[in-house]
Design a protein around this motif. Structure first.
Motif, short mmCIF file in Angstrom:
data_model
loop_
_atom_site.label_atom_id
_atom_site.label_comp_id
_atom_site.label_asym_id
_atom_site.label_seq_id
_atom_site.Cartn_x
_atom_site.Cartn_y
_atom_site.Cartn_z
N ASP A 266 0.83 -1.25 -0.04
CA ASP A 266 -0.06 -0.08 -0.06
C ASP A 266 0.93 1.07 -0.03
O ASP A 266 1.69 1.47 1.10
CB ASP A 266 -0.81 -0.08 1.42
N ASP A 267 0.98 1.97 -0.97
CA ASP A 267 1.67 3.08 -1.32
C ASP A 267 1.33 4.23 -0.18
O ASP A 267 2.28 5.08 0.15
CB ASP A 267 1.55 3.73 -2.45
N ASP A 268 0.03 4.24 0.47
CA ASP A 268 -0.37 5.20 1.34
C ASP A 268 -0.12 4.95 2.73
O ASP A 268 -0.07 5.79 3.66
CB ASP A 268 -1.85 5.32 1.18
N ASP A 269 0.56 3.68 2.93
CA ASP A 269 0.77 3.49 4.30
C ASP A 269 2.32 3.87 4.66
O ASP A 269 3.23 3.83 3.70
CB ASP A 269 0.59 1.97 4.53
N ASN A 272 4.52 1.18 3.84
CA ASN A 272 4.05 0.45 2.36
C ASN A 272 3.34 -0.67 2.49
O ASN A 272 3.51 -1.83 1.84
CB ASN A 272 5.05 0.44 1.46
#
Length: 451
Positions: A266-269, A272
């Motif tokens: 997940d790029d938004d974490d 990741n």
């Protein structure tokens, strides 16, 4: 060799047997304790093996069945066919196939087969929409043999971490092992000398979890066979030499969705990692004590799992340091996002170890477990009070404690099945009891003349 009743994969094996001039087949399977067994048959029996299976006496195999239930059937998996590299220079070759075990009385897969236990875990993942990839990092020691060919604990080099020749005298052995592995279909990523004298690591690429478990057994077989050609003994014993680093088998895990996307990325974490990855990690942390009985299954395993020798004994995770049980390694691409469980050692049964890791992680996802914050400090430097402040527990201190934890954890114990769970516990309780009543050389040296 042709038959209309064979699958394309089976026919391809028959064709290769003919092309490679293979005379004998080793039909391999693994017992509950992780020992690779094999039944050798003439290669001309391959078609019969595919069509009918090969029968054997299961009562002779540790933890399989009682004598009145002894008839078992091996069904070879054609995708695992490989010519044995140390036999290729002879006039004829030998090959192996890994088999599934079937119960002849029911015609169904035998639930005591460790490969079946892993397949059950993968079925659960598939039902949840995931496939599982795994990559182990098995370490091993190379020791000299004595004049009678028996193993010693004398290393044949004085190398250290990533050393080159001349200190790393076993580099030629590793080269031959790598060639042997590549001949059997492995894609080797890297090899190097490990921290301790005589200790080595060869890493192969990740694959689906079933192939990976098959590969671990093959890896151990190839390493031992080629080491023996160099008059060396290869051991995957976790701690063969006291007061130095032991051998681990750090295991990387990731889930992929049905459309081929990495479910852990997940790029938004901040790290990741997706929600699934956090929950999967939480599941492994939750069930870590029970997992330890399977991933660290010998009395000797707990000589490695002590603070001070880079062994992860603290139930925590981190994106930075290696003192925690689980690490989130750096990933160059989204497809490479994964978590690394650092506690397993190479004496484990890879089928059972991967199965319980997968079940634990999926349990975390199904129950939406909250993942604790990562610990970015060196936990080895924490005192007991600080570990309590962070809520960091410790893995079981010995095999007895680990087996207790396994029996108390219904999710993990039940994941082993009605056959493997009780048989494994019975065998490991006996092993620990034998250890407790034994008197070691250390005790004799320390106490015999003192008291």
């Amino acid at each position: 060799m042709t038959s209309g009743n064979l699958t394309d994969a089976e026919q391809a094996v028959l064709d290769e047997i003919e092309e490679q001039d293979v005379d004998f087949l080793r039909l391999q399977f693994t017992d509950i304790l992780g020992t690779v067994k094999n039944v050798s048959v003439p290669a001309r029996q391959a078609e019969k093996a595919f069509a009918e299976g090969i029968y054997f006496d299961g009562s002779s195999i540790e933890g399989f069945v009682r004598i009145q239930e002894s008839d078992m059937r091996l069904k070879p998996d054609p995708d695992t066919f490989a010519v044995l590299p140390w036999r290729q220079k002879e006039e004829s070759a030998a090959a192996r196939m890994i088999c599934d075990v079937y119960d002849t009385s029911t015609g169904e897969p035998f639930e005591g087969d460790p490969r079946r236990v892993l397949k059950n875990a993968l079925d659960r993942a598939n039902e949840m929409g995931y496939t599982v990839n795994a990559a182990p990092e098995p370490e091993f020691f190379l020791f000299e043999e004595d004049e009678e060919g028996r193993a010693t604990t004398k290393t044949n080099d004085a190398g250290g971490y990533f050393d080159l020749a001349p200190k790393d005298l076993a580099s030629d052995v590793r080269r031959d092992i790598i060639y042997g592995l590549e001949n059997m279909g492995f894609e080797v990523e890297a090899s190097h000398h490990e921290v301790a004298e005589g200790q080595h690591e060869i890493n192969f690429t990740y694959d689906d979890a079933l192939t990976t478990a098959d590969n671990v057994g093959t890896f151990r077989t190839v390493v031992r066979a080629i080491a023996a050609q160099h008059d060396l003994h290869a051991t995957f014993m976790p701690k063969p030499i006291p007061r130095i680093n032991g051998s681990g088998m750090h295991t990387h895990l990731s889930l992929f969705t049905e459309d081929g996307e990495n479910a852990f990325h997940d790029d938004d974490d901040e790290f990741n990692l997706s929600d699934e990855a956090h929950a999967f990690t939480a599941g492994i942390l939750e069930h870590a004590p029970a997992i330890t009985a399977i991933a660290n299954p010998t009395v000797n395993s707990y000589k490695r799992l002590v603070p001070g020798y880079e062994a992860p004994v603290y139930v925590a995770w981190s994106d930075r340091n290696r003192s925690s049980l689980i690490r989130k390694p750096a990933a160059r691409t989204p497809a490479a996002s994964r978590v690394e469980l650092r506690s397993p050692d190479p004496s484990c049964n890879a089928y059972l170890a991967l199965a319980v890791m997968i079940h634990a992680g999926l349990d975390g996802i199904e129950n939406d477990l909250d993942c604790p914050d990562p610990v970015r400090e060196n936990i080895y430097e924490f005192d007991e009070a600080k570990r309590e402040e962070y809520g960091i527990e410790t893995l079981p201190a010995n095999l007895g404690e680990a087996v207790d934890a396994l029996e108390e954890d219904e999710a993990i114990y039940n994941a082993l099945g009605d056959h493997v769970g009780p048989k494994f516990v019975e065998a490991k309780r006996q092993e620990f009891e034998d250890y407790l009543v034994d008197v070691s050389d250390w005790e004799l040296d320390r106490y015999l003349e003192t008291f």
